[in-house]
Design an enzyme around this catalytic site. Structure first.
Site, PDB file in Angstrom:
ATOM      1  N   ASP A 197      11.035  64.720  28.339  1.00 28.71           N
ATOM      2  CA  ASP A 197      11.152  66.137  28.730  1.00 28.71           C
ATOM      3  C   ASP A 197      10.703  66.461  30.159  1.00 28.71           C
ATOM      4  O   ASP A 197       9.983  67.456  30.379  1.00 28.71           O
ATOM      5  CB  ASP A 197      10.359  67.019  27.746  1.00 28.71           C
ATOM      6  CG  ASP A 197      10.891  66.933  26.310  1.00 28.71           C
ATOM      7  OD1 ASP A 197      11.868  66.208  26.080  1.00 28.71           O
ATOM      8  OD2 ASP A 197      10.318  67.593  25.429  1.00 28.71           O
ATOM      9  N   ASP A 229      14.514  68.382  25.853  1.00 23.72           N
ATOM     10  CA  ASP A 229      14.289  69.495  24.934  1.00 23.72           C
ATOM     11  C   ASP A 229      15.498  70.428  25.090  1.00 23.72           C
ATOM     12  O   ASP A 229      15.842  70.797  26.226  1.00 23.72           O
ATOM     13  CB  ASP A 229      12.977  70.196  25.339  1.00 23.72           C
ATOM     14  CG  ASP A 229      12.244  70.848  24.187  1.00 23.72           C
ATOM     15  OD1 ASP A 229      12.248  70.298  23.067  1.00 23.72           O
ATOM     16  OD2 ASP A 229      11.642  71.915  24.419  1.00 23.72           O
ATOM     17  N   HIS A 261      17.145  73.616  23.242  1.00 19.28           N
ATOM     18  CA  HIS A 261      17.128  74.646  22.202  1.00 19.28           C
ATOM     19  C   HIS A 261      18.293  75.626  22.323  1.00 19.28           C
ATOM     20  O   HIS A 261      18.637  76.045  23.435  1.00 19.28           O
ATOM     21  CB  HIS A 261      15.835  75.462  22.296  1.00 19.28           C
ATOM     22  CG  HIS A 261      14.583  74.665  22.130  1.00 19.28           C
ATOM     23  ND1 HIS A 261      14.340  73.847  21.050  1.00 19.28           N
ATOM     24  CD2 HIS A 261      13.466  74.563  22.919  1.00 19.28           C
ATOM     25  CE1 HIS A 261      13.142  73.287  21.170  1.00 19.28           C
ATOM     26  NE2 HIS A 261      12.597  73.692  22.300  1.00 19.28           N
ATOM     27  N   HIS A 270      15.919  80.336  19.297  1.00 18.15           N
ATOM     28  CA  HIS A 270      15.254  79.272  18.533  1.00 18.15           C
ATOM     29  C   HIS A 270      13.987  79.811  17.862  1.00 18.15           C
ATOM     30  O   HIS A 270      13.269  80.641  18.442  1.00 18.15           O
ATOM     31  CB  HIS A 270      14.896  78.109  19.477  1.00 18.15           C
ATOM     32  CG  HIS A 270      14.523  76.863  18.751  1.00 18.15           C
ATOM     33  ND1 HIS A 270      13.215  76.460  18.583  1.00 18.15           N
ATOM     34  CD2 HIS A 270      15.283  75.941  18.129  1.00 18.15           C
ATOM     35  CE1 HIS A 270      13.193  75.323  17.890  1.00 18.15           C
ATOM     36  NE2 HIS A 270      14.435  74.985  17.600  1.00 18.15           N
ATOM     37  N   HIS A 294      12.291  78.603  26.308  1.00 25.92           N
ATOM     38  CA  HIS A 294      12.324  77.491  27.266  1.00 25.92           C
ATOM     39  C   HIS A 294      13.420  76.510  26.884  1.00 25.92           C
ATOM     40  O   HIS A 294      13.829  76.440  25.727  1.00 25.92           O
ATOM     41  CB  HIS A 294      10.965  76.753  27.292  1.00 25.92           C
ATOM     42  CG  HIS A 294      10.677  76.063  25.991  1.00 25.92           C
ATOM     43  ND1 HIS A 294      10.162  76.717  24.903  1.00 25.92           N
ATOM     44  CD2 HIS A 294      10.862  74.776  25.591  1.00 25.92           C
ATOM     45  CE1 HIS A 294      10.034  75.876  23.887  1.00 25.92           C
ATOM     46  NE2 HIS A 294      10.462  74.681  24.269  1.00 25.92           N
ATOM     47  N   LYS A 335      16.840  67.044  21.682  1.00 24.91           N
ATOM     48  CA  LYS A 335      16.047  67.349  20.488  1.00 24.91           C
ATOM     49  C   LYS A 335      15.699  68.836  20.489  1.00 24.91           C
ATOM     50  O   LYS A 335      15.686  69.471  21.548  1.00 24.91           O
ATOM     51  CB  LYS A 335      14.783  66.491  20.421  1.00 24.91           C
ATOM     52  CG  LYS A 335      13.855  66.711  21.592  1.00 24.91           C
ATOM     53  CD  LYS A 335      12.641  65.826  21.499  1.00 24.91           C
ATOM     54  CE  LYS A 335      11.712  66.081  22.659  1.00 24.91           C
ATOM     55  NZ  LYS A 335      11.253  67.474  22.779  1.00 24.91           N
ATOM     56  N   CYS A 395       4.983  66.750  23.067  1.00 24.49           N
ATOM     57  CA  CYS A 395       6.109  65.841  22.819  1.00 24.49           C
ATOM     58  C   CYS A 395       5.756  64.382  23.072  1.00 24.49           C
ATOM     59  O   CYS A 395       6.233  63.497  22.360  1.00 24.49           O
ATOM     60  CB  CYS A 395       7.321  66.288  23.611  1.00 24.49           C
ATOM     61  SG  CYS A 395       7.946  67.870  22.945  1.00 24.49           S
TER      62      CYS A 395
END
Ligand code: VGL
Ligand code: ZN
Length: 214
Positions: free
Chosen positions: A17, A55, A57, A61, A90, A115, A160
């Site tokens: 990330d 990351d 989303h 989310h 984010h 993810k 993470c």
């Protein structure tokens, strides 16, 4: 001289990330998060295999405080799968904040793993979503390719990176966390808790300079 670890062909660098939203100026900025970029750029040259996580989303989310009226970022709520820290919006798919830091140079990266794309489940770990049962497929990918030991770097150390390292260890992979190639968010003592947890599991923390080409 500190102990050195030689990189083997079955080792992989997992870069977690390193995205604009986790760097200064981003929506979930990690203090000095951008400092990992130069370290990772140098480190990755010593590895045959590199995998990046991103990351990723959807809007709305459920890990976003904005999805829960009356709640604020960094509060914890209980979702069907357990406690969940609420974050500022984010790494929304296809936004600038979700892009990798522009200075990141890893031309030989072999896989970019998205993810956190299920609206109702967060995913800190590169292996399992936060329900702890939905796999991302990374363990199968690594096993099929004969990759046995992970060196983990990136953002954030206490979320993470931590969950990815712990899950990799539990899945039977060798794991080393490259501590100076990570930066922490540090909510409610989460950085210290991460150090303790990794020590309890026997996961090694080392500095990038200790990793040498074989
Ligand atoms: C992360 C919080 C929320 C991370 C991702 O990359 O550590 N932390 N989403
Ligand atoms: Zn996230």
């Amino acid at each position: 001289m500190a102990e050195r670890i030689a990189v083997a062909p079955s080792d992989i660098l997992l870069v977690v990330d390193v995205q604009n939203d986790f760097c200064p100026g981003g929506n979930l900025a990690v203090t000095k998060g951008d400092e990992v970029v130069a370290i990772v750029n140098r480190l990755c040259q010593r590895f045959h295999h590199v995998v990046l996580t991103q990351d990723w989303h959807p809007r709305g989310h459920l890990s976003f405080a904005s999805s829960h009226p009356g709640r604020k970022p960094f509060e914890t709520i209980v979702l069907p799968y357990g406690p969940q820290v609420l974050w500022p919006d984010h790494c929304v798919q296809e936004t600038q904040g979700a892009e990798f830091h522009a200075g990141l140079r890893i031309p030989h990266a072999e896989l970019v793993l998205h993810k956190g794309y299920h609206r109702a489940i967060d995913s800190y770990s590169a292996f399992f979503e936060n329900d702890r049962t939905t796999p991302t497929g990374l363990a199968g990918y690594l096993r099929e390719r004969g990759l046995a030991r992970l060196f983990v770097a990136g953002l954030a150390f206490d979320f993470c990176v931590r969950y990815s390292a712990e899950d990799a260890h539990r899945a039977g992979f060798g794991v080393v966390v490259v501590e100076d190639a990570c930066r922490a968010i540090d909510v409610d003592g989460s950085a210290a808790a991460t150090r303790q947890s990794l020590a309890d599991l026997g996961v090694a923390l080392i500095g990038a300079d200790a990793i040498v080409e074989r």
